[in-house]
Motif scaffolding. Structure first.
Motif, mmCIF file in Angstrom:
data_model
loop_
_atom_site.group_PDB
_atom_site.id
_atom_site.type_symbol
_atom_site.label_atom_id
_atom_site.label_comp_id
_atom_site.label_asym_id
_atom_site.label_seq_id
_atom_site.Cartn_x
_atom_site.Cartn_y
_atom_site.Cartn_z
ATOM 1 N N ILE A 1 0.848 -1.440 0.023
ATOM 2 C CA ILE A 1 0.309 0.475 0.154
ATOM 3 C C ILE A 1 0.657 1.699 -0.254
ATOM 4 C CG2 ILE A 1 -1.676 -1.241 0.970
ATOM 5 C CD1 ILE A 1 -0.865 0.110 4.026
ATOM 6 N N ASP B 1 -3.133 4.698 -0.317
ATOM 7 C CA ASP B 1 -4.465 3.809 0.789
ATOM 8 C C ASP B 1 -4.687 4.411 2.391
ATOM 9 O OD1 ASP B 1 -4.419 1.907 -1.575
ATOM 10 O OD2 ASP B 1 -2.226 2.266 -1.552
ATOM 11 N N SER C 1 -7.262 7.379 -2.215
ATOM 12 C CA SER C 1 -8.166 6.021 -3.116
ATOM 13 C C SER C 1 -8.943 5.072 -2.739
ATOM 14 C CB SER C 1 -6.869 4.904 -3.533
ATOM 15 O OG SER C 1 -5.420 5.266 -3.467
ATOM 16 N N GLY D 1 -10.259 3.150 0.752
ATOM 17 C CA GLY D 1 -9.128 4.124 1.278
ATOM 18 C C GLY D 1 -9.185 4.971 3.233
#
Length: 180
Positions: free
Chosen positions: A45, A113, A140, A143
């Motif tokens: 991530i 993320d 994201s 996220g």
């Protein structure tokens, strides 16, 4: 302070004592990463660590396989410590920026993320952090934004807020970016 999981588990961090920081306690950090392990695949991530201070959280994410950890703080001493420690332990996935966090968020365009923010507890602009993160679409799909703050502070008025977890005088407020 120590790394509690991943490849650097057990590593003691010994930052300079003159840094103007209040690191996340090992107890709170362990609780946070237990929550995250049940929600997110941490390997691979991209993480943004705001008000990174000693890099305590950045090192934890890097140790657990984050692809990239971007650490932002305005204190040069903290940035130097993070860079030196990352170099010493061959953590090439940690990048640092010496900057005012709010100015950085205004200019930032990549998505992450996970965004973790641990501002000084007496900072009156803490509620602006979720506002900026979501206005700038910095998460994201799916996220997570986590803001550490004093337990008596309430950040639940933001539409993306999901929950607050308390650990003594410290709390983590969680905000989710809906998955698309």
């Amino acid at each position: 302070m120590r790394i509690i999981g991943g490849t650097l588990r057990g590593l003691r961090l010994n930052p300079p004592t003159n840094l103007p920081v209040r690191p996340t306690t090992d107890l709170a950090k362990e609780a946070l990463f237990n929550i995250l392990q049940n929600r997110v695949q941490l390997e691979g991530i991209n993480v943004l660590d705001l008000f990174s201070g000693t890099g305590n959280i950045s090192f934890e994410f890097a140790s657990r396989g984050a692809l990239l950890v971007t650490a932002v703080d305005r204190n040069q001493g903290g940035i130097n410590y993070v860079n030196d420690t990352a170099r010493k332990h061959k953590l090439e996935n940690i990048k640092t920026f010496k900057a005012d966090v709010f100015k950085y968020l205004e200019m930032e365009t990549p998505t992450y993320d996970i965004i973790f923010a641990d501002p000084p507890y007496d900072l009156n602009r803490i509620p602006e952090i979720p506002k900026l993160v979501f206005e700038k679409s910095l998460l994201s799909p799916g996220g997570l934004l986590i803001v550490e703050h004093q337990s008596m502070q309430n950040l639940s008025n933001h539409p993306a807020y999901t929950e607050q977890r308390k650990y003594g005088h410290s709390s983590f407020s969680f905000f989710n970016q809906p998955a698309s």
